[in-house]
Design an enzyme around this catalytic site. Sequence first.
Site, PDB file in Angstrom:
ATOM      1  N   LEU A 188       6.653  12.195   3.429  1.00  0.00           N
ATOM      2  CA  LEU A 188       6.317  12.478   1.899  1.00  0.00           C
ATOM      3  C   LEU A 188       4.226  12.078   2.711  1.00  0.00           C
ATOM      4  O   LEU A 188       3.531  13.245   2.254  1.00  0.00           O
ATOM      5  CB  LEU A 188       6.938  11.661   1.192  1.00  0.00           C
ATOM      6  CG  LEU A 188       7.284  12.492  -0.247  1.00  0.00           C
ATOM      7  CD1 LEU A 188       8.109  11.776  -1.249  1.00  0.00           C
ATOM      8  CD2 LEU A 188       7.155  13.333  -0.678  1.00  0.00           C
ATOM      9  N   GLU A 233       0.132   5.713  -1.028  1.00  0.00           N
ATOM     10  CA  GLU A 233       0.120   5.491  -0.078  1.00  0.00           C
ATOM     11  C   GLU A 233      -1.548   5.272   0.499  1.00  0.00           C
ATOM     12  O   GLU A 233      -2.017   4.027   0.756  1.00  0.00           O
ATOM     13  CB  GLU A 233      -0.229   7.302   1.717  1.00  0.00           C
ATOM     14  CG  GLU A 233       1.124   7.837   0.891  1.00  0.00           C
ATOM     15  CD  GLU A 233       2.121   7.476   1.844  1.00  0.00           C
ATOM     16  OE1 GLU A 233       1.626   6.203   2.229  1.00  0.00           O
ATOM     17  OE2 GLU A 233       3.359   7.669   2.010  1.00  0.00           O
ATOM     18  N   TRP A 244       9.161  -4.631  -1.938  1.00  0.00           N
ATOM     19  CA  TRP A 244      10.137  -5.371  -1.481  1.00  0.00           C
ATOM     20  C   TRP A 244      10.153  -6.038  -0.256  1.00  0.00           C
ATOM     21  O   TRP A 244      10.953  -6.752   0.481  1.00  0.00           O
ATOM     22  CB  TRP A 244      11.361  -4.854  -1.751  1.00  0.00           C
ATOM     23  CG  TRP A 244      11.391  -3.813  -0.293  1.00  0.00           C
ATOM     24  CD1 TRP A 244      12.239  -3.415   0.919  1.00  0.00           C
ATOM     25  CD2 TRP A 244      11.369  -2.282  -0.025  1.00  0.00           C
ATOM     26  NE1 TRP A 244      11.997  -2.320   1.622  1.00  0.00           N
ATOM     27  CE2 TRP A 244      10.811  -1.304   0.435  1.00  0.00           C
ATOM     28  CE3 TRP A 244      10.401  -1.323  -1.670  1.00  0.00           C
ATOM     29  CZ2 TRP A 244      10.653  -0.508   1.141  1.00  0.00           C
ATOM     30  CZ3 TRP A 244       9.883  -0.256  -1.682  1.00  0.00           C
ATOM     31  CH2 TRP A 244      10.073   0.711   0.108  1.00  0.00           C
ATOM     32  N   ASP A 252       5.880  -9.507  -1.137  1.00  0.00           N
ATOM     33  CA  ASP A 252       4.420  -7.751  -0.774  1.00  0.00           C
ATOM     34  C   ASP A 252       3.172  -9.083  -0.517  1.00  0.00           C
ATOM     35  O   ASP A 252       2.240  -8.303  -0.445  1.00  0.00           O
ATOM     36  CB  ASP A 252       5.137  -7.322  -1.510  1.00  0.00           C
ATOM     37  CG  ASP A 252       4.878  -7.666  -3.191  1.00  0.00           C
ATOM     38  OD1 ASP A 252       4.812  -9.401  -3.183  1.00  0.00           O
ATOM     39  OD2 ASP A 252       4.771  -7.412  -4.148  1.00  0.00           O
ATOM     40  N   VAL A 254       2.018 -10.696  -2.219  1.00  0.00           N
ATOM     41  CA  VAL A 254       1.069 -10.927  -3.747  1.00  0.00           C
ATOM     42  C   VAL A 254       2.206 -11.568  -4.457  1.00  0.00           C
ATOM     43  O   VAL A 254       3.546 -11.357  -4.562  1.00  0.00           O
ATOM     44  CB  VAL A 254       1.337  -9.407  -4.500  1.00  0.00           C
ATOM     45  CG1 VAL A 254       0.810  -8.801  -5.896  1.00  0.00           C
ATOM     46  CG2 VAL A 254       0.622  -8.184  -3.439  1.00  0.00           C
ATOM     47  N   THR A 257       4.343 -10.320  -8.233  1.00  0.00           N
ATOM     48  CA  THR A 257       5.564  -9.079  -8.461  1.00  0.00           C
ATOM     49  C   THR A 257       6.999  -9.904  -7.914  1.00  0.00           C
ATOM     50  O   THR A 257       6.280 -10.411  -7.155  1.00  0.00           O
ATOM     51  CB  THR A 257       4.954  -8.331  -6.902  1.00  0.00           C
ATOM     52  OG1 THR A 257       4.441  -7.859  -6.233  1.00  0.00           O
ATOM     53  CG2 THR A 257       3.779  -6.987  -7.810  1.00  0.00           C
ATOM     54  N   ASP A 295       8.060  10.182  -9.151  1.00  0.00           N
ATOM     55  CA  ASP A 295       6.437  10.016  -9.837  1.00  0.00           C
ATOM     56  C   ASP A 295       6.345   9.494 -10.874  1.00  0.00           C
ATOM     57  O   ASP A 295       5.544   8.907 -11.452  1.00  0.00           O
ATOM     58  CB  ASP A 295       6.236  11.219  -9.321  1.00  0.00           C
ATOM     59  CG  ASP A 295       5.315  11.162  -7.779  1.00  0.00           C
ATOM     60  OD1 ASP A 295       5.652  10.711  -7.477  1.00  0.00           O
ATOM     61  OD2 ASP A 295       4.313  12.277  -7.297  1.00  0.00           O
TER      62      ASP A 295
END
Length: 325
Positions: A188, A233, A244, A252, A254, A257, A295
């Site tokens: 993708l 992206e 994850w 991650d 952060v 989250t 999406d």
Amino acid sequence: MKKLLFGFCALALAISCQKKVANEPEAIADEPTSVARHCAAEEVLQQQIAADPRRAERLREIEAFTKNAIETGRLVNGVIEIPVVVNVLYRTTAENISDAQIASQITVLNEDFNNTNADGTKTPAEWSSLRANYGIRFVLAKTVRKATNKRSWGTNDDMKRSSRGGIDPTLPTTHLNMWACNLGQGLLGYAQFPGGPAATDGVVVLYSAFGSRAKAAGTYVANYDLGRTATHEVGHWLNLRHIWGDATCGNDLVGDTPYAQTSNGGCPAYPKVSACTTGGTHNEMTMNYMDYTYDRCMYMFTTGQKDRSLALFAAGGARNSFAQP
């Protein structure tokens, strides 16, 4: 919620998000079906480190800088304008996406990174206060088009090199370069994290996942047709990891989250209770742009993700050149 941990992890220097197409391992049809997001992050990571051992050290340096910038509040204030160059490589008419389709992608990026996307209102109440407005304005600087006989491209960055039939990036230290092309092996898209070579910096997106079906006509792949592949992206380009942490219940980097056991695909029902024990009983943030859902089922960044990204633009940051007048 996770503690804010910094340091180099075995994560991709360039993230490649894939979709698997039944009985189609190499080329992609004009409108593939039955697909799901996947990543070949570790393979790309090892290739880049093997080519440049200093790359791992640069990641450690960026992590240390990010930690300091957040802790000391040295983040950029005001709107950061990012000029975007879209490089279109096409073999067929469908691959030569229209100006309208390109414009729709720029619109989606501005909505998603500035919390003006209409579907953001679907964010569950427990995270509604975390929805982030990045204060970034993406502006289309120009579109470069080039015909090619190549049926598909991979993750070796050939599409970014005119010597290999691709298109060289335009001013990559001050412009976000995006390549829209036909990616092989079910890809993708993929992105380069901060700190990599300028000659390959930017984001690559499958032409049929570039732009939004809801905003412009074109050829789109089902379920990945609202421009969120580019949002995902560009998130990597702005130093965000997968939700994850590319590991079972990984980190991650952060703080706001919640831990996720692994990637989520499709459109998970809320709430999805995490199997991760760290952080106590909690729900997974499946609607975060850095997950793998369809999406239409991803629609938020958090303030912690925003702070991590904005550290790049601070004085001395890896993308500070984008914040200069």
